[in-house]
Design an enzyme around this catalytic site. Structure first.
Site, short mmCIF file in Angstrom:
data_model
loop_
_atom_site.label_atom_id
_atom_site.label_comp_id
_atom_site.label_asym_id
_atom_site.label_seq_id
_atom_site.Cartn_x
_atom_site.Cartn_y
_atom_site.Cartn_z
N SER A 276 -9.53 -1.04 7.41
CA SER A 276 -8.96 -0.78 5.96
C SER A 276 -8.41 -1.97 5.44
O SER A 276 -8.20 -1.82 4.08
CB SER A 276 -8.07 0.34 6.06
OG SER A 276 -8.70 1.68 6.20
N LYS B 108 0.84 -1.18 -0.03
CA LYS B 108 0.10 0.04 -0.02
C LYS B 108 0.98 1.23 0.01
O LYS B 108 1.98 1.41 0.66
CB LYS B 108 -0.92 0.01 1.14
CG LYS B 108 -1.98 1.19 1.40
CD LYS B 108 -2.69 0.74 2.56
CE LYS B 108 -3.71 1.80 2.67
NZ LYS B 108 -4.84 1.59 3.87
N SER C 273 -9.64 1.24 3.21
CA SER C 273 -8.83 1.76 2.21
C SER C 273 -7.89 1.35 1.32
O SER C 273 -7.04 2.10 0.55
CB SER C 273 -8.13 3.23 3.00
OG SER C 273 -7.32 2.72 3.99
#
Lengths: 514, 553
Positions: free
Chosen positions: A191, A76, A167
């Site tokens: 997330s 990420k 996310s």
């Protein structure tokens, strides 16, 4: 071969049935082919090939560094990677090349894992759909699956695609679209588990303090943990073992001496007590999710596990408590982005104050800005007791709820991960980020407040052909025990491998690999 | 490991110069902010009532101090970057100091120990558990946008500092006072901003950013500049003795902010101002006294005191308003989530299982290593050597002087009270005249002891000894006996010789002889002096006095 698990592909690499460079090349091709998903912000092609060559050398010599040697992975884009752009999907950090790597990234690199790219996210990890990125939204790979396309009335897949969740949507999409075998996400309110669930993956949020946060650009320091996304529970356990342990660069980490390094060989589900929290029957839950929940509860019962209903009375306040604490820490953590030392700097420089203000206005999206504003409001001297202190008190009550339940003999809690399967993008953006986050994090977020480990496991496809997942919550630092139960559950469920409606080589590849 | 070090060199490449940005500092804005402060400040505190002009003489100053002491340590409070002064800009900056995203603070144990040692020396209660907080404000040289400090639960509380100063009308009385230490908290220092107004640029140097500070808060127990300055000097001496802070005020290792107000005794405290930018103990006194007088005058003229921050201007000796951070800002304190509570343990037995005793801070261990503190040492000097209290101050204030003095005493038969005279007058006199430090003294304590032994033995007079001392200063390689011989300074004790000289003096001073005979025996000293002049100070004073007394009787 791209849809294999880490365990399988690692065995193929060791046996020489597959070369690390070939594997890497295929992943990079796959990334190219799935560009439309917008899963990656940066693809580290050259570096990946170089790493793959090194891994290949070790593998051919019969001296791999470990179970992850030569395995392509993605990270990420809110984890720092040395000399690789790290943006947090924000204009603020565009062009920022950190001088160091996050501890968890470094540990994977040190094990010979091959970094193929940095994945998309909601700006600064604030969101639950991966729709609020400066690089555009992430599409859920299942939007292009045979199962979804067959059910969809639309002809054009580009008009009815579903969100990846967030996310860490880019990381989930990367693993689900078969361009990475694992990915790092971050999990502050869900997330990692939320997109993992919507993309049909195993997604682990470890106990707070088990994995280092050094190099993870923070959202909420007291709740953030690096998350692990894989295709199987076994893979998650393998990665967890590599990543866990005290890091002297993160004072909140602890030694994992009492955490075993792998899943036990012997496991009897009859020794397990599964708690089902009654408060998790939340309004808005889809009938199919509820059905899956019931199905798995029944699975445990039939297999002889003890199943009992438990109560977590303060859970309902978790979202509001989280909202306050999150905004406060965001306001604080984002204060460093002033444009002076790194990242975006506004051209307006009529005064230092003006430079700060315009830099921050231009650099952050409205979601980030509104959280900063709210957080600063909550932290004002006259508001502190009413908001921050109250939220901390509620946090303690929620933690206490979990503690009481686990003390009563419960080993794991079984809950849904999300209210339903993935929403269509066009539907999802009808509500703002804050509303969506409050809805989507409802089952995942109390776990972060309490610092507990939790893992989401896909159970079945919905009538729309999209994954539905359930979450298991464990006791602090009992991550391996949690994964043991998850592993058992996974084996009973037989969740299907994704098949793409436009992909002809996939079937052939699968055969080749196995 | 290799990866991270190459990363640090990248940062160095980008940072090893000033971080620059354009800035225009707007004067109008500053004024506006001060106005805002005026209104908020005046409502919160009482203004002393002044009925008539005569009342101002009843107004008394009230002074509290906030002192930032830079911890003497090799690395910073939360990062491994070195504490280095006078090094090239931004050459000692860890990723954390530059607040790169993703960096986390890691507490430096040495800094904790320094705070505990200091707390113990100042009679504080050491909190077994203390906490860290973030204090937010935007300032270019504080790159994180917040400072990590200890607002809620500091490491040490409720201490006291006893200090003395010379007061009274002639400033020759040693007055002893006690100021309460409210707390000692650990916090980060900021970087430095250099404003280039000509090019409207600000340059930032982060070498100082993140250096460990102890903030010591002294209660408003002082009433004037002299007291505050003495308290600061005493603290400075204690810190230097402990080695927890080098204490050089002009280099900013010790920074003093003074909270000053005036009120009529017995009435509530007045509105206070904070005076900053004081960089010597002398200026502490001047700045505070100026501020007290200024406030008195304002009230006397019917004005009101504004709660504001003022800067001391050492050139004019005045204080002037500066942009007020406190009144404007709400610091939005928040617990620092990346640092667990800081635990300090009483002794090894109280360290919980699973915690490595070598990795923690233990109070009893630090207590055992505490050196003799200045106050204790001064009392011992007076008690053991029967010297004057004011001399004990000089001995303790000057680095190494106590040790020098004690070494002389150990090596001589001379009384300590005599030794102290030599140390104070001859030794310090010469050092001061040539602005030398004690360590640079050409005369070693042993050499001085030799000289005093020769003097004690009656071989030379004390005035001759002074001459020898000056010669020793110039030629430290020569032994005392050698110098006495070379200079022909041996005492004249031949009675015949002395009789002759005395007779000559008596003959040439008929008036004085008359006065002595009339009963004023004090004038005999004049004749003694004349004899010494005649003999270049070599005459044996005991014999001379006896002869002169006889001759003038």
């Amino acid at each position: 071969m791209l849809s294999l698990s880490i365990g399988e592909v690692s065995a193929a690499l060791r046996k020489g049935r597959l070369s690390a460079t070939e594997l890497c090349r295929r992943c990079l091709n796959r990334i190219r082919k799935t560009r439309h998903l917008n899963a990656y912000i940066t693809v580290t092609e050259d570096l990946a090939m170089k790493q793959a060559q090194e891994a290949e050398l070790r593998l051919t010599r019969g001296k791999p560094l470990g179970p992850l040697d030569g395995i392509p992975f993605s990270v990420k884009d809110n984890f720092c990677t040395e000399n690789i752009e790290t943006t947090c999907a924000s204009h603020m950090l565009r062009g920022y090349f950190p001088p160091f790597s996050a501890t968890v990234v470094q540990k994977l690199l040190d094990q010979g894992a091959v970094l193929v790219g940095k994945t998309n996210l909601d700006e600064f990890a604030m969101g639950s759909g991966s729709t609020d990125s400066v690089f555009g939204p992430v599409r859920n790979p299942w939007s292009y699956s045979v199962s979804y396309r067959e059910q969809s009335r639309e002809q054009d897949p580009d008009s009815d695609w579903v969100i990846a969740g967030g996310s860490s949507g880019g990381s989930a999409a990367a693993v689900a679209s078969l361009s990475s075998f694992m990915a790092l996400g971050s999990d502050t309110g869900g997330s990692t588990r939320n997109p993992g669930s919507l993309c049909g993956l195993v997604a682990l949020k470890p106990t707070y303090g088990l994995l280092s946060r050094h190099g993870l650009i923070p959202l909420v320091n007291s709740m953030d943990v690096p998350g692990i996304m894989t295709r199987t529970v076994h893979d998650a356990a393998t990665v967890l073992d590599v990543l866990q342990g005290r890091d002297e660069k993160d004072s909140t980490t602890v030694e994992s001496a009492y955490s075993p390094s792998s899943l036990p060989e012997e496991f009897d589900v009859r020794d397990i007590c599964v708690g089902v929290p009654k408060e998790y029957h939340a309004p808005g839950m889809s009938a199919e999710t509820l059905a899956q929940w019931g199905r798995v509860v029944a699975l445990f019962e039939r297999a002889g596990a003890r199943v009992k209903e438990v109560s977590l009375p303060h859970t309902q306040h978790s979202i509001v408590c989280y909202h306050v604490l999150c905004c406060c820490e965001v306001a604080s953590n984002m204060a460093r982005f002033d444009g002076l030392q790194y990242g975006h700097r506004s051209k307006v420089d009529s005064s230092t104050e003006a430079l700060y203000a315009t830099t921050r206005h231009e650099g952050f999206n409205s979601v980030v800005r509104s959280r900063i504003l709210a957080g600063n409001y909550f932290l004002l001297k006259q508001n502190y007791d009413r908001y921050f202190v109250k939220a901390q008190q509620i946090r303690r009550l929620i933690t206490e709820d979990f503690r009481r339940v686990f003390q009563s003999g419960v080993d794991v809690l079984l809950t849904p991960t999300t209210l339903s399967d993935a929403a269509r993008y066009s539907d999802f953006i009808q509500e703002d980020n804050r509303t969506r986050s409050a809805q989507e994090d409802i089952f995942t977020q109390p776990v972060n407040v309490a610092g507990l480990p939790a893992v989401t496991v896909p159970t079945a496809l919905s009538s729309r052909g999209l994954p539905i997942s359930l979450q298991l919550i464990g006791q602090s630092f009992q991550d391996m025990k949690l994964l043991t139960v998850a592993n058992w559950m996974e084996q009973q469920l037989d969740f299907p491998i994704i098949r793409f409606h436009d992909d002809t080589d996939q079937e052939r590849e699968c055969k080749l690999g196995s | 490991m290799a990866a991270s070090s190459s990363g640090s060199s990248t940062l160095k490449r980008t940072l090893c110069t000033f971080i620059r940005y354009r800035s225009v500092r707007c004067v109008r804005q500053c004024n506006a902010s001060i106005r805002t402060v005026c209104t908020s400040g005046s409502t919160s505190q009482l203004q002393p009532k002044i009925q008539s002009k005569g009342v101002s003489s009843q107004l008394r100053g009230v002074v509290g101090l906030e002192i930032h002491a830079q911890i003497h340590a090799t690395s910073k409070l939360f990062a491994c970057s070195r504490v280095a002064f006078c090094s090239p800009p931004n050459s000692s900056v860890a990723f954390l100091d530059a607040s790169l995203p993703g960096t986390l603070p890691v507490l430096n144990r040495r800094c904790v120990e320094a705070a505990v040692i200091t707390g113990l020396a100042l009679n504080c209660t050491i909190n077994r558990k203390s906490l860290f907080d973030r204090k937010h404000y935007f300032y270019a040289d504080m790159p994180a946008g917040y400072q990590i400090t200890q607002q809620r639960l500091p490491i040490a509380v409720n201490g006291s500092l006893i200090y003395s100063y010379f007061g009274g009308r002639k400033r020759n009385q040693v007055l002893s006072r006690c100021v309460r230490i409210k707390q000692i908290q650990l916090e980060q220092d900021s970087g430095k901003s250099l404003h280039d107004d000509q090019r409207s640029q600000t340059l930032i140097d982060l070498n100082r950013a993140g250096v460990g500070l102890m903030e010591l808060v002294m209660e408003a127990d002082m009433s004037c500049g002299d007291e505050a300055a003495a308290a600061v000097r005493e603290l400075q001496l204690i810190l230097q003795t402990l080695g927890t802070c080098q204490g050089n005020m002009s280099e900013g290792q010790l920074r003093v902010d003074a909270n000053v107000s005036v009120h009529c005794p017995g009435e509530p405290l007045g509105v206070r101002t904070e005076v900053k930018n004081i960089n010597s103990a002398r200026y502490v006194a001047r700045a505070i006294d100026y501020e007290i007088q200024r406030q008195k005058k304002v009230l006397e003229n019917g004005g009101i005191i504004v709660n504001e921050t003022r800067a001391f201007d050492s050139k004019s000796g005045t204080t002037i308003p500066m942009r007020d951070k406190e009144g404007l800002q709400d610091y939005r304190f928040m617990p620092e989530p990346n640092l667990p509570p800081l635990f300090v343990y009483e002794d090894e037995a109280s360290v919980p299982a699973g915690v490595n005793p070598t990795q923690v801070v233990m109070i009893d261990r630090l207590k055992a290593e505490l050196p003799e503190l200045p106050g204790v040492r001064r009392a011992r000097m007076v008690d053991q050597y029967k010297i004057l209290p004011e001399h004990s101050f000089t001995l303790v204030n000057e680095d190494g002087l106590t040790e020098y003095f004690e070494r002389v005493v150990r090596n001589t038969k001379a009384e300590p009270r005599k030794v102290i005279g030599w140390v104070m007058k001859e030794l310090l006199g010469n050092l001061n005249q040539q602005s030398l430090k004690l360590a640079q003294s050409p005369v070693s304590p042993e050499a001085l002891a030799d000289l005093l032994n020769v003097l004690e033995s009656g071989h030379i007079s004390s005035s001759a000894a002074k001459v020898v001392f000056q010669e020793m200063w110039k030629a430290p390689e020569k032994a005392v006996e050698q110098l006495v011989k070379e200079l022909d300074l041996g005492l004249v004790s031949d009675r015949e010789k002395l009789l002759k000289i005395c007779q000559k003096v008596v003959d040439t001073h008929p008036e004085q002889v008359h006065v002595i005979r009339a009963g004023n025996k004090k004038v005999l000293n004049k004749l003694m002096g004349a004899v010494q002049t005649e003999t270049k100070g070599r005459a044996d004073p005991v014999q001379v006095r006896a002869i002169l007394e006889e001759m003038t009787s």
